[in-house]
Design an enzyme around this catalytic site. Structure first.
Site, PDB file in Angstrom:
ATOM      1  N   ASP A 139       7.044  -0.245   1.641  1.00  0.00           N
ATOM      2  CA  ASP A 139       7.797   0.360   0.833  1.00  0.00           C
ATOM      3  C   ASP A 139       7.633   1.559   0.741  1.00  0.00           C
ATOM      4  O   ASP A 139       7.007   2.290   0.947  1.00  0.00           O
ATOM      5  CB  ASP A 139       6.767  -0.191  -0.589  1.00  0.00           C
ATOM      6  CG  ASP A 139       7.924   0.058  -2.218  1.00  0.00           C
ATOM      7  OD1 ASP A 139       9.051   0.733  -1.922  1.00  0.00           O
ATOM      8  OD2 ASP A 139       7.233   0.317  -2.889  1.00  0.00           O
ATOM      9  N   TRP A 165      11.241   8.180   0.703  1.00  0.00           N
ATOM     10  CA  TRP A 165      10.580   9.185   1.319  1.00  0.00           C
ATOM     11  C   TRP A 165      12.193  10.412   2.060  1.00  0.00           C
ATOM     12  O   TRP A 165      12.162  11.356   2.568  1.00  0.00           O
ATOM     13  CB  TRP A 165      10.209   8.279   2.318  1.00  0.00           C
ATOM     14  CG  TRP A 165       9.110   9.104   3.426  1.00  0.00           C
ATOM     15  CD1 TRP A 165       8.025   9.356   3.990  1.00  0.00           C
ATOM     16  CD2 TRP A 165      10.274   9.204   5.361  1.00  0.00           C
ATOM     17  NE1 TRP A 165       7.966  10.880   5.099  1.00  0.00           N
ATOM     18  CE2 TRP A 165       9.254  10.323   6.036  1.00  0.00           C
ATOM     19  CE3 TRP A 165      11.387   8.762   5.724  1.00  0.00           C
ATOM     20  CZ2 TRP A 165       9.722  10.801   7.228  1.00  0.00           C
ATOM     21  CZ3 TRP A 165      11.865   9.182   6.684  1.00  0.00           C
ATOM     22  CH2 TRP A 165      11.389  10.059   7.688  1.00  0.00           C
ATOM     23  N   ARG A 225      19.046   6.082   2.737  1.00  0.00           N
ATOM     24  CA  ARG A 225      18.569   5.964   2.563  1.00  0.00           C
ATOM     25  C   ARG A 225      17.897   5.582   4.163  1.00  0.00           C
ATOM     26  O   ARG A 225      16.709   4.639   4.235  1.00  0.00           O
ATOM     27  CB  ARG A 225      18.615   5.329   1.576  1.00  0.00           C
ATOM     28  CG  ARG A 225      18.006   5.533  -0.070  1.00  0.00           C
ATOM     29  CD  ARG A 225      18.604   4.641  -0.649  1.00  0.00           C
ATOM     30  NE  ARG A 225      17.923   3.071  -0.925  1.00  0.00           N
ATOM     31  CZ  ARG A 225      16.846   3.440  -1.307  1.00  0.00           C
ATOM     32  NH1 ARG A 225      16.125   3.872  -1.626  1.00  0.00           N
ATOM     33  NH2 ARG A 225      16.309   1.839  -1.415  1.00  0.00           N
ATOM     34  N   HIS A 232      14.780   4.197   6.201  1.00  0.00           N
ATOM     35  CA  HIS A 232      14.455   2.783   6.619  1.00  0.00           C
ATOM     36  C   HIS A 232      14.018   2.737   8.397  1.00  0.00           C
ATOM     37  O   HIS A 232      13.399   1.895   9.313  1.00  0.00           O
ATOM     38  CB  HIS A 232      15.256   1.745   6.781  1.00  0.00           C
ATOM     39  CG  HIS A 232      15.786   1.467   5.063  1.00  0.00           C
ATOM     40  ND1 HIS A 232      15.150   0.753   4.409  1.00  0.00           N
ATOM     41  CD2 HIS A 232      17.141   1.773   3.868  1.00  0.00           C
ATOM     42  CE1 HIS A 232      15.689   0.621   3.302  1.00  0.00           C
ATOM     43  NE2 HIS A 232      16.588   1.166   2.979  1.00  0.00           N
ATOM     44  N   THR A 278      14.023 -11.866  -2.107  1.00  0.00           N
ATOM     45  CA  THR A 278      15.279 -12.223  -2.747  1.00  0.00           C
ATOM     46  C   THR A 278      16.116 -11.118  -3.803  1.00  0.00           C
ATOM     47  O   THR A 278      17.228 -11.064  -4.179  1.00  0.00           O
ATOM     48  CB  THR A 278      14.754 -13.507  -3.726  1.00  0.00           C
ATOM     49  OG1 THR A 278      13.252 -13.427  -4.266  1.00  0.00           O
ATOM     50  CG2 THR A 278      14.639 -14.106  -2.815  1.00  0.00           C
ATOM     51  N   GLU A 279      15.281 -10.361  -4.940  1.00  0.00           N
ATOM     52  CA  GLU A 279      15.586  -8.958  -5.579  1.00  0.00           C
ATOM     53  C   GLU A 279      16.849  -8.076  -3.763  1.00  0.00           C
ATOM     54  O   GLU A 279      17.265  -7.449  -4.716  1.00  0.00           O
ATOM     55  CB  GLU A 279      14.511  -8.142  -6.069  1.00  0.00           C
ATOM     56  CG  GLU A 279      13.635  -9.704  -7.182  1.00  0.00           C
ATOM     57  CD  GLU A 279      13.077 -10.975  -6.754  1.00  0.00           C
ATOM     58  OE1 GLU A 279      13.505 -11.705  -6.581  1.00  0.00           O
ATOM     59  OE2 GLU A 279      12.641 -10.752  -5.506  1.00  0.00           O
ATOM     60  N   LEU A 319      -1.442 -13.085  17.316  1.00  0.00           N
ATOM     61  CA  LEU A 319      -1.785 -12.521  15.764  1.00  0.00           C
ATOM     62  C   LEU A 319      -0.148 -13.490  15.975  1.00  0.00           C
ATOM     63  O   LEU A 319       0.709 -13.727  16.475  1.00  0.00           O
ATOM     64  CB  LEU A 319      -1.180 -11.280  16.534  1.00  0.00           C
ATOM     65  CG  LEU A 319      -1.082 -10.782  14.701  1.00  0.00           C
ATOM     66  CD1 LEU A 319      -1.849 -10.831  13.833  1.00  0.00           C
ATOM     67  CD2 LEU A 319      -0.161  -8.861  15.350  1.00  0.00           C
ATOM     68  N   ARG A 349      -0.857  -1.925  -0.397  1.00  0.00           N
ATOM     69  CA  ARG A 349       0.947  -1.303  -0.445  1.00  0.00           C
ATOM     70  C   ARG A 349       0.877   0.037  -0.494  1.00  0.00           C
ATOM     71  O   ARG A 349       0.230   1.186  -1.441  1.00  0.00           O
ATOM     72  CB  ARG A 349       0.221  -1.910  -2.204  1.00  0.00           C
ATOM     73  CG  ARG A 349       2.236  -0.896  -3.156  1.00  0.00           C
ATOM     74  CD  ARG A 349       2.480  -2.074  -3.592  1.00  0.00           C
ATOM     75  NE  ARG A 349       4.785  -1.359  -3.658  1.00  0.00           N
ATOM     76  CZ  ARG A 349       4.941  -2.248  -4.316  1.00  0.00           C
ATOM     77  NH1 ARG A 349       5.130  -3.272  -4.853  1.00  0.00           N
ATOM     78  NH2 ARG A 349       6.648  -1.629  -4.727  1.00  0.00           N
ATOM     79  N   ARG A 393       2.288  -2.611  -8.662  1.00  0.00           N
ATOM     80  CA  ARG A 393       2.759  -4.524  -8.232  1.00  0.00           C
ATOM     81  C   ARG A 393       2.561  -4.904  -7.161  1.00  0.00           C
ATOM     82  O   ARG A 393       2.662  -4.529  -5.939  1.00  0.00           O
ATOM     83  CB  ARG A 393       3.937  -4.091  -9.001  1.00  0.00           C
ATOM     84  CG  ARG A 393       5.080  -3.670  -8.937  1.00  0.00           C
ATOM     85  CD  ARG A 393       5.977  -2.866  -9.730  1.00  0.00           C
ATOM     86  NE  ARG A 393       7.490  -2.042  -8.915  1.00  0.00           N
ATOM     87  CZ  ARG A 393       7.643  -1.040  -8.593  1.00  0.00           C
ATOM     88  NH1 ARG A 393       6.597  -0.358  -9.033  1.00  0.00           N
ATOM     89  NH2 ARG A 393       8.549  -0.224  -7.891  1.00  0.00           N
ATOM     90  N   SER A 398       5.268  -7.065  -6.537  1.00  0.00           N
ATOM     91  CA  SER A 398       6.361  -7.370  -6.661  1.00  0.00           C
ATOM     92  C   SER A 398       6.980  -8.667  -6.203  1.00  0.00           C
ATOM     93  O   SER A 398       8.091  -9.216  -5.108  1.00  0.00           O
ATOM     94  CB  SER A 398       7.149  -6.614  -5.579  1.00  0.00           C
ATOM     95  OG  SER A 398       7.288  -4.813  -5.833  1.00  0.00           O
TER      96      SER A 398
END
Length: 266
Positions: A43, A48, A56, A60, A89-90, A154, A211, A217, A219
């Site tokens: 997140d 940032w 943005r 990313h 999904t949001e 892994l 986090r 949270r 999320s």
């Protein structure tokens, strides 16, 4: 010219300090007591970038670099499972342009990194409703799964179009169908049966959730699996999260006493 040289020396000095800190954290880490499963909510990319006056998308892309470093360190430490929250999904509620950028970065990452991931024995395990991703993203995910399916190192869970509630609904439907088909009775529904129908079936629940970005949270992430997970929170944005931050999280985890709802005994 003098200012430029001074800037280079300053940058080199900071890099040296980071290297020294990383070595010290690694020295303190007990490699025999590492968590079996680490989960990360990646997140803060957009914020940032905004703080730097950049789009943005810049954040990313920087976040992908952090992911690359974290995966490499997990391989070096021989961690067994890593789960990252890549697209929820949001997240479909975001502007279409940003969604396209995220999907393109996913495709770029998988095609660029798959050979190195396979060379390091990493197995890709996508989690979420992959059928709803754009075609080029589905193809990249399918390719990564196919190429890495026989790897035994892994397990790299990538949560894509993932939501914890959607995962539980999926599990409930599958168990309900077993009831309808007579393959299961009501009394046979227990924690183990539910776990068999989650995306993490056959894997241990996360020992540690990391986090970044200062939020507090979950999320809609791994709602079932996080029941007794230790949380490690930091104000550091994900693009600034690197090896030393992961080492610090692991070291702090080792200093905790896990109770799983019980009491400690001397």
């Amino acid at each position: 010219m003098f200012k430029r040289l001074r800037g280079i020396r300053c940058k080199n000095s900071i890099q040296q300090d980071d290297n020294n800190l990383e070595k010290e954290l690694m020295r303190q880490l007990d490699l025999s007591r590492l968590p079996a499963h680490v989960a990360i909510i990646m997140d803060g990319n957009g914020r940032w970038a905004t703080k730097k006056g950049m789009p943005r998308s810049f954040g990313h892309r920087a976040g992908v670099k952090s992911l690359r470093e974290v995966v490499k360190l997990c391989v070096e430490l021989k961690l067994k499972h890593l789960t990252v929250y890549a697209f929820s999904t949001e997240n479909w509620k975001r502007p279409r342009e940003e969604i396209n950028i995220l999907m393109n970065l996913l495709v770029e990452y998988l095609y660029k990194e798959i050979d190195e991931l396979c060379a390091n024995n990493v197995r890709i395990n996508p989690m979420g409703i992959i059928s709803e991703l754009p075609e080029h993203a589905r193809e990249a995910v399918t390719m990564a799964v196919r190429k890495s399916e026989n790897n035994t190192g892994l397990v790299f869970n990538v949560a894509l179009n993932y939501g914890g509630r959607a995962e539980l609904i999926k599990a409930a439907k599958e168990i309900g169908q077993k009831l309808v088909d007579g393959e299961l009775t009501i009394d046979e529904i227990n924690e183990q049966e539910i776990a068999r129908h989650l995306y993490t079936a056959g894997q241990p629940d996360p020992d540690l959730l990391i986090r970044p970005s200062g939020d507090y949270r979950v999320s809609n992430f791994l709602l079932w699996q996080l029941a007794y997970t230790e949380f490690w929170l930091t104000d550091t944005m994900w693009p600034d999260f690197g090896r030393k931050e992961l080492l610090q999280a692991l070291l702090d985890y080792q200093r905790r006493e896990r109770r799983f709802g019980g009491l400690l005994h001397n």
